[in-house]
Write an enzyme that holds these catalytic residues in place. Structure first.
Site, mmCIF file in Angstrom:
data_model
loop_
_atom_site.group_PDB
_atom_site.id
_atom_site.type_symbol
_atom_site.label_atom_id
_atom_site.label_comp_id
_atom_site.label_asym_id
_atom_site.label_seq_id
_atom_site.Cartn_x
_atom_site.Cartn_y
_atom_site.Cartn_z
ATOM 1 N N LYS A 278 -1.637 3.058 3.375
ATOM 2 C CA LYS A 278 -2.302 2.476 2.096
ATOM 3 C C LYS A 278 -2.420 3.682 1.142
ATOM 4 O O LYS A 278 -2.167 4.788 1.689
ATOM 5 C CB LYS A 278 -3.759 2.325 2.718
ATOM 6 C CG LYS A 278 -4.520 2.244 1.699
ATOM 7 C CD LYS A 278 -6.203 1.911 2.009
ATOM 8 C CE LYS A 278 -7.204 1.570 1.031
ATOM 9 N NZ LYS A 278 -8.356 0.944 1.612
ATOM 10 N N SER B 254 -10.258 -3.364 0.384
ATOM 11 C CA SER B 254 -9.250 -2.639 -0.637
ATOM 12 C C SER B 254 -7.902 -2.599 -0.057
ATOM 13 O O SER B 254 -6.873 -2.364 -0.814
ATOM 14 C CB SER B 254 -9.736 -1.478 -1.129
ATOM 15 O OG SER B 254 -10.027 -0.393 -0.001
ATOM 16 N N SER C 97 -13.171 -2.576 3.879
ATOM 17 C CA SER C 97 -11.775 -2.527 3.254
ATOM 18 C C SER C 97 -10.766 -2.863 4.374
ATOM 19 O O SER C 97 -9.670 -2.949 3.883
ATOM 20 C CB SER C 97 -11.577 -1.379 2.509
ATOM 21 O OG SER C 97 -12.133 -1.349 1.291
#
Ligand code: TIU
Length: 732
Positions: free
Chosen positions: A336, A410, A434
């Protein structure tokens, strides 16, 4: 779904007081202290007057045992007795008692003194290490222990539980000392142990060996079982996988074909059989390029194909022995883009915040050290704020199941990169859900360990006191594998928890070994869920009951109140605390409009320090209440099961109402980090889009996901229940 069912084979062999029965997947070989200091001349043992001939007799049988267990795929754990160079972990009783004996002529040198194999029983010295014949392979845990027993002041119990081990085959030296003490300690913690007579010996076998072993199995198995090597080898023989180099034949001339299965056990098997990581990299780059046409919003940075191939080539050269590969050899992964990779920009999907770090995050370094191959950095909701995947200047990824439906966020790109089979796993984060929500919307596993058990160093914070690393994987077993590699106390992470915590016993046998208690939210909390979510959640509850789960009433209020606290309280202000002063004001035009709106609302609240302290006090209170739910008592449950998200929005629905649609998704995830829980989202089947939309004409299916929540540091217990659930889904 890929099947990663551990071998359920039950094995049994003759032992005292009766046959020892064990399942391969839940059994480990434990080899105690086969160190040069105990086995070789000039070592600690000989200096203390020990009979070396006796102890050395156990080396060859232990090697046979080790080869058979490795060949059958059993977990192997080694221990070493010894102390830190400053001896701070060596109690005076151990250091002085024998030396102080009147008339002592034997103990002239003690722990820490200089001998010919280095300082005696001191970590890092030559004599402290394991003899060459029994050298551990990469990936086999080596437990450094300060005591005679293996459990005092070590992480062994945790490591065994993390792999769902309940049975131990025990060998090593010395029978009267560390071998016996370890079996007694293991027995207290619920393990079923069987010591192997030929594979253990001591310094005074003539007097002690028989009595020591008799005491273990006496009284119908007071501490455990004792068996012989031969019947155990016979029981293991049918499971043995002969390695090419062991068989003496030339390795196959045609390298194995890559079947596209990116789960870790499958890739490991293929690599052991000669598959080249270059083949895997070529195949996944072909897939990544094809997937760019389906969804161009997955990656913020993709390593060039040539660079990835170069790394794969170097990896192959670094580890030429296919029988001794590190646990993540050639496993492709993504990161990420809030997690640092040295030399590449970390954007957090917020270009004004981008920086180029000179060091990588701890989690990145750990997986690289174990042989994993980095593929690229993935898209996310800006500032890791959001559960939708629709808040990034790098585009809006969609669910791998359906182009109109959100990927979730996210960690949007992370989940899609795994769900679309572009990588085996992704390193992500999870503050309010997330890691779990996007996993749920892409049919994969999203695991959020207990906070502070994996270093968060080198990650751009979202809400630092609640942030947590999350793992996106194909299976629960893969999540468990990565977790075991990443876990560990980081003294430089201010939120790190201490390494060793109180641990619960295991239930190795009988009805308790399969039973567990679980709780669910009350009907009023589930009322907001979509029709397919409610239907499939009910089916999940039944499935868990069929697996031995006992549905138990729980107090839902701490979960509900903690969720509200995160969303409506002052914790959102902590997101501003991690940004430079006046960052929002100065960069508003460069921010995603929804993020700017959200942050402005936080600033406008003008929360006071008093508000923040009230929230901290409320958090402490709800955490206590949640501890009661998971208490180690007759009323506590092992896990609480929730739908990962109450529904699955279309992208256009979120764009039309970005803040409300986002907040609804966190109904069952917001509470976890506030209450210091661990959680894992697991795929639990699919439903038709038509069932969700009520429109018969709508085509396609969407994934349903269930999240298992458990108390602080109960990750091992939770993951094993989740793994059993996942196994039941794949064998339907
Ligand atoms: N002294 C002795 O017999 N043994 C030890 O100190 N350690 C082990 O048994 N490994």
């Amino acid at each position: 779904m890929a099947t990663t069912t551990p071998n359920p084979t039950m094995l049994s062999f003759e032992a005292k007081p009766y046959a020892f029965s064990f399942s391969l997947a839940h059994t480990a070989l434990l080899i105690i202290d086969m160190q040069r200091d105990f086995l070789l001349t000039k070592g600690f043992g000989e200096i203390q007057g020990g009979n070396l001939e006796a102890v050395q007799a156990s080396i060859a049988p232990t090697r046979k045992l080790l080869e058979a267990c490795r060949g059958a795929g059993m977990m192997v754990v080694h221990t070493r007795e010894g102390h830190k160079p400053d001896l701070s972990d060596c109690p005076s009783s151990k250091l002085i008692r024998q030396e102080a004996a009147p008339g002592n002529t034997q103990h002239k040198l003690v722990i820490g003194d200089k001998g010919e194999l280095g300082r005696l029983l001191t970590r890092g010295e030559y004599g402290h290490d394991i003899v060459d014949e029994l050298r551990p392979l990469p990936g086999e845990p080596v437990i450094d222990k300060p005591g005679k027993g293996s459990f005092w002041n070590t992480t062994i119990l945790h490591q065994l539980k993390a792999r769902a081990i309940t049975h131990l085959i025990v060998s090593g030296v010395t029978t009267e000392c560390c071998f016996a003490t370890t079996i007694r300690e293991a027995n207290d913690r619920g393990f079923e142990c069987c010591g192997i007579e030929e594979a253990t010996s001591g310094y005074n076998d003539a007097c002690f060996k028989k009595s020591t072993l008799d005491m273990i199995h006496w009284s119908q198995g007071l501490f455990g079982f004792i068996g012989n090597l031969k019947p155990l080898l016979e029981a293991l023989a049918p499971l043995s996988v002969v390695m090419p180099e062991e068989s003496g034949s030339t390795p196959p001339q045609t390298p194995p074909i890559f079947d596209g299965d990116l789960t870790i056990p499958s890739l490991r098997r293929a690599y052991r059989n000669g598959l080249s990581p270059i083949t895997v990299i070529e195949a996944i780059y072909d897939k990544i390029e094809a997937y760019q046409k389906i969804d161009p919003a997955v990656w913020i940075h993709l390593e060039p194909r040539d660079a990835a191939l170069d790394k794969a080539t170097k990896l192959g050269t670094k580890f030429p022995d296919r029988g001794a590969l590190p646990p993540l050899f050639g496993i492709p992964f993504s990161v990420k883009d809030s997690i640092d990779v040295a030399g590449l920009p970390t954007t957090t999907a917020c270009p004004p915040l981008a920086h180029i770090p000179s060091a990588s995050a701890v989690v990145y370094d750990r997986v690289i050290d174990e042989g994993a191959l980095f593929i690229g950095k993935t898209n996310l909701d800006q500032l890791a704020t959001g559960l939708v995947g629709c808040r990034s200047p790098y585009g809006t990824p969609h669910s791998v199941y359906h182009k109109d439906y959100i990927s979730g966020g996210s960690s949007s790109g992370s989940a899609v990169s795994v769900g679309a089979n572009l990588v085996s796993f992704s390193l992500a984060t999870d503050t309010a859900g997330s890691g779990r929500v996007p996993a749920g919307f892409n049919g994969i596993v999203g695991y959020k360990p207990t906070r502070g058990t994996i270093s968060f160093r080198g990650v751009t914070p979202a809400c630092l006191s609640l942030d947590c690393i999350a793992l996106s994987t194909k299976t629960v077993s893969d999540a468990r594998t990565i977790w075991q590699i990443l876990e560990g106390h980081d003294p430089l992470d201010p939120y790190a928890k201490p390494q060793i915590a109180f641990e619960r016993h295991v239930n190795s046998i009988g009805p308790h070994s399969r039973a567990f208690k679980f709780g669910i939210p009350p009907p009023e909390a589930l009322a907001m869920c979509s029709i397919p979510t409610r239907r499939m959640f009910n089916e999940t509850v039944s499935r868990l009951q069929n697996l031995g789960g006992i549905l138990t009433p729980i107090d839902w209020s701490p979960f509900q109140k903690a969720g509200q606290l995160l969303y409506d309280g002052t914790f959102v202000s902590e997101r501003l605390a991690s940004l430079p002063d006046e960052f929002i004001e100065k960069n508003r035009s460069a921010l995603h409009p929804v993020i700017a709106q959200l942050m402005d609302a936080v600033i406008d609240r003008k929360s006071s320090a008093v508000d923040a302290y009230r929230d901290l006090q409320a958090k402490a209170l709800y955490t206590r209440h949640a501890e009661q739910v998971f208490a180690y008592s007759a009323t506590g449950v092992e896990v609480v099961i929730v739908p990962t998200a109450p529904t699955h929005w279309r992208i256009d629905e979120v764009l039309a109402d970005p803040i409300n649609k986002n907040s609804a998704l966190g109904e069952f995830t917001h509470c976890a980090n506030v209450l210091d829980l661990c959680g894992v989202a697991v795929a639990a089947g699919t439903y038709s889009v038509a069932e969700l939309s009520g429109q018969d004409k709508d085509e396609g299916v969407l994934p349903f996901s269930v999240t298992f929540l458990s108390g602080s540091r109960l990750d091992a217990e939770m993951l094993e229940i989740a793994r059993r659930f996942e196994e039941s889904m794949s064998t339907r």
